[in-house]
Scaffold this active site. Sequence first.
Site, mmCIF file in Angstrom:
data_model
loop_
_atom_site.group_PDB
_atom_site.id
_atom_site.type_symbol
_atom_site.label_atom_id
_atom_site.label_comp_id
_atom_site.label_asym_id
_atom_site.label_seq_id
_atom_site.Cartn_x
_atom_site.Cartn_y
_atom_site.Cartn_z
ATOM 1 N N ASN A 1 -2.881 -15.104 9.618
ATOM 2 C CA ASN A 1 -3.366 -16.031 10.599
ATOM 3 C C ASN A 1 -4.800 -15.655 10.779
ATOM 4 O O ASN A 1 -5.325 -15.186 11.708
ATOM 5 C CB ASN A 1 -2.732 -15.853 11.898
ATOM 6 C CG ASN A 1 -1.646 -16.544 12.112
ATOM 7 O OD1 ASN A 1 -1.428 -17.631 11.779
ATOM 8 N ND2 ASN A 1 -0.557 -16.199 12.998
ATOM 9 N N VAL B 1 -1.156 -9.495 4.891
ATOM 10 C CA VAL B 1 -1.581 -8.200 5.845
ATOM 11 C C VAL B 1 -2.488 -8.741 6.952
ATOM 12 O O VAL B 1 -2.635 -10.091 7.102
ATOM 13 C CB VAL B 1 -2.809 -7.419 5.050
ATOM 14 C CG1 VAL B 1 -2.095 -6.874 3.702
ATOM 15 C CG2 VAL B 1 -4.119 -7.964 4.638
ATOM 16 N N LYS B 2 -2.534 -7.991 8.021
ATOM 17 C CA LYS B 2 -3.393 -8.342 9.242
ATOM 18 C C LYS B 2 -4.477 -9.114 8.932
ATOM 19 O O LYS B 2 -5.295 -8.761 8.383
ATOM 20 C CB LYS B 2 -3.384 -7.058 10.250
ATOM 21 C CG LYS B 2 -3.788 -7.403 11.555
ATOM 22 C CD LYS B 2 -4.030 -6.154 12.381
ATOM 23 C CE LYS B 2 -4.425 -6.323 13.743
ATOM 24 N NZ LYS B 2 -4.644 -5.089 14.419
ATOM 25 N N ARG C 1 -1.705 -16.969 29.913
ATOM 26 C CA ARG C 1 -1.333 -15.692 29.410
ATOM 27 C C ARG C 1 -2.062 -14.400 29.972
ATOM 28 O O ARG C 1 -1.605 -13.248 30.249
ATOM 29 C CB ARG C 1 -1.267 -15.651 27.795
ATOM 30 C CG ARG C 1 -0.102 -16.558 27.232
ATOM 31 C CD ARG C 1 0.327 -16.243 25.930
ATOM 32 N NE ARG C 1 0.827 -17.368 25.333
ATOM 33 C CZ ARG C 1 1.445 -17.455 24.197
ATOM 34 N NH1 ARG C 1 1.181 -16.229 23.235
ATOM 35 N NH2 ARG C 1 2.304 -18.228 23.571
ATOM 36 N N GLU D 1 1.456 -24.843 20.095
ATOM 37 C CA GLU D 1 2.426 -23.750 20.517
ATOM 38 C C GLU D 1 2.324 -23.143 21.783
ATOM 39 O O GLU D 1 3.311 -23.137 22.370
ATOM 40 C CB GLU D 1 2.551 -22.877 19.201
ATOM 41 C CG GLU D 1 3.874 -21.665 19.398
ATOM 42 C CD GLU D 1 3.687 -20.886 18.179
ATOM 43 O OE1 GLU D 1 3.654 -19.464 18.496
ATOM 44 O OE2 GLU D 1 3.463 -21.205 17.179
ATOM 45 N N ARG E 1 0.759 -1.169 -0.053
ATOM 46 C CA ARG E 1 -0.091 -0.009 0.179
ATOM 47 C C ARG E 1 1.053 1.299 0.116
ATOM 48 O O ARG E 1 0.509 2.161 -0.805
ATOM 49 C CB ARG E 1 -0.900 -0.154 1.397
ATOM 50 C CG ARG E 1 -1.958 1.077 1.212
ATOM 51 C CD ARG E 1 -2.824 0.935 2.452
ATOM 52 N NE ARG E 1 -3.626 0.053 2.457
ATOM 53 C CZ ARG E 1 -4.902 -0.316 1.839
ATOM 54 N NH1 ARG E 1 -5.280 1.038 1.302
ATOM 55 N NH2 ARG E 1 -5.657 -1.116 1.686
ATOM 56 N N HIS F 1 -2.353 -25.492 15.369
ATOM 57 C CA HIS F 1 -0.758 -25.480 15.574
ATOM 58 C C HIS F 1 -0.373 -24.589 16.398
ATOM 59 O O HIS F 1 0.283 -24.878 17.366
ATOM 60 C CB HIS F 1 -0.235 -25.365 14.029
ATOM 61 C CG HIS F 1 1.344 -24.661 13.945
ATOM 62 N ND1 HIS F 1 1.562 -23.381 14.541
ATOM 63 C CD2 HIS F 1 2.528 -25.563 13.877
ATOM 64 C CE1 HIS F 1 2.759 -23.524 14.466
ATOM 65 N NE2 HIS F 1 3.411 -24.597 13.952
ATOM 66 N N ASN F 2 -1.145 -23.332 16.339
ATOM 67 C CA ASN F 2 -0.855 -22.327 17.062
ATOM 68 C C ASN F 2 -1.206 -22.586 18.478
ATOM 69 O O ASN F 2 -0.604 -22.153 19.639
ATOM 70 C CB ASN F 2 -1.239 -21.075 16.606
ATOM 71 C CG ASN F 2 -0.619 -20.379 15.472
ATOM 72 O OD1 ASN F 2 0.125 -21.115 14.611
ATOM 73 N ND2 ASN F 2 -0.944 -19.086 15.307
ATOM 74 N N HIS G 1 -33.708 -33.381 33.185
ATOM 75 C CA HIS G 1 -32.894 -33.772 32.072
ATOM 76 C C HIS G 1 -32.843 -35.256 31.700
ATOM 77 O O HIS G 1 -32.253 -35.347 30.472
ATOM 78 C CB HIS G 1 -31.742 -32.976 32.132
ATOM 79 C CG HIS G 1 -31.687 -31.506 32.368
ATOM 80 N ND1 HIS G 1 -32.259 -30.882 31.218
ATOM 81 C CD2 HIS G 1 -31.472 -30.739 33.355
ATOM 82 C CE1 HIS G 1 -32.208 -29.438 31.673
ATOM 83 N NE2 HIS G 1 -31.749 -29.335 32.943
ATOM 84 N N LYS H 1 -3.792 -24.512 10.761
ATOM 85 C CA LYS H 1 -2.633 -23.683 11.333
ATOM 86 C C LYS H 1 -3.214 -22.897 12.687
ATOM 87 O O LYS H 1 -2.396 -22.640 13.795
ATOM 88 C CB LYS H 1 -2.617 -22.481 10.376
ATOM 89 C CG LYS H 1 -1.738 -21.185 10.746
ATOM 90 C CD LYS H 1 -0.193 -21.744 11.185
ATOM 91 C CE LYS H 1 0.747 -20.687 11.118
ATOM 92 N NZ LYS H 1 0.485 -19.611 12.375
ATOM 93 N N SER I 1 3.894 -21.168 8.696
ATOM 94 C CA SER I 1 4.417 -21.162 10.264
ATOM 95 C C SER I 1 5.900 -21.194 10.141
ATOM 96 O O SER I 1 6.457 -21.896 9.126
ATOM 97 C CB SER I 1 4.053 -22.536 11.055
ATOM 98 O OG SER I 1 4.694 -22.220 12.318
ATOM 99 N N GLY I 2 6.483 -20.371 10.970
ATOM 100 C CA GLY I 2 7.988 -20.250 10.866
ATOM 101 C C GLY I 2 8.559 -19.050 11.320
ATOM 102 O O GLY I 2 9.658 -18.920 11.482
#
Length: 470
Positions: A104, A76-77, A289, A191, A35, A187-188, A454, A184, A130-131
Amino acid sequence: MDKQPHFGLTGLAVMGQNLARNIARNGFPIAVHNRTTAKTQEFVAQYGSEGPIVGSTDVASFVAALAPPRAIMIMVKAGQPVDAVIAELKPHLSRGDVLIDGGNSLYTDTARRIQELEPDGLHFLGTGVSGGEEGALNGPSIMPGGPHAAYELVAPIFNKIAAQVEGTPCCTYIGEGGAGHYVKMVHNGIEYADMQLIAEAYDLLKNAAGKTNEEIAEAFNEWNRGDLDSFLIDITTRIFQTKDPETGDYLVDKVLDRAAQKGTGKWVSQSALDLGIPVTAITEAVFARYLSSFKEQRVEAAKTLPGPVSAHLTGDVSSFVDAIRDALYASKVVAYAQGFDQMLAAAREYGWNLHPGEIAMIWRGGCIIRARFLDRIKDAYEENPSLQNLLMAPYFTEAVRKGQEGWRRVITEAVALGIPTPAFSSALAYYDGYRRESLPANLIQAQRDLFGAHTYERVDRPGSFHSEWG
């Protein structure tokens, strides 16, 4: 440039730049765009000599620089920026062109974009990459999902630029729809769990075993020569060996204990709840986190909330260090078992034909969670394609059996010392729950029947029942 490129890339942040360089270095002509025109010009000036690269200053000339059928990778994001780039590109594209989202993105966004572009004859691939920056430049793990015909157009490039392990590219077609981005995402999530488990091992080595940074580096370096051999263990060793150039102290001790995230771990947990799959190690890593972000509150709480009085490590330190290694490996097995369980549940839910052995193969190189024991996962699914849980594969059953004594000791000592081990503990609780023939859920179902009618099932005859509970 002698040959007009078919492949283009827009979005020249570091990941985009390195992927473009990787493609050009491997001899594939590529057009690039950003851009900000100045960034495109700077990129071509700095890296144009590395391969056949042509820069474009606007979207129209960028698309025009590509020979049909075009393949354009968007770097891009995630979220609205991807939709904005698609909207800019779309008027200039032709039927049969392929758009590739290498960020992502949430897998449901990918599925939506595939459907939205299909009526115009445009293909869309949601591709996990990834990487990190190094992988993008030197060989990432690539997880493409979407129309298979579109994948075939870009497969020669992806297979060439991907990491190579024993002559096999770390790239394979994942499946239709949002399958690539889903894999992916998981995968994250794995991670997240892996990193939290390593952090808990560090906490115990430092604050229970009393190890120095040098000794912690030695421990991780030793572990990296065995079954725990992995990218994350390797970089952890390097972290504990790094000094701060300003102070001369160890740099890790200068880093604030507040871990950030970009949301993919949260997406894994949300999807797992929808699918009914207990990914406890991953979810506890996400929550850890979140808790780390409450730094100011934790500082105040440390002044007020009491912990264990006169607690100390029992037993010798050397055997405790070995126990930490065992706990780390066993918990890591559980995290991967949960992740693969979730991917297979998603495949059933969304009609994807996922191949877990192939996924393990492409994670052996390039990606953040690359590790020696991924070969064991590949072997487990090859030996038993209908394997329901990795814990039931003979190799992993035996590995956890051998490690569980140390695993249990570590958690017991951590509780006594007041050191939080949410990922270690939740992984063990999952293991103990999974191996139990009978759980106390019968009481929960009885409670549900009492207060909400129930109903419940019986162990002695089939059917659905409701009772008056007194």
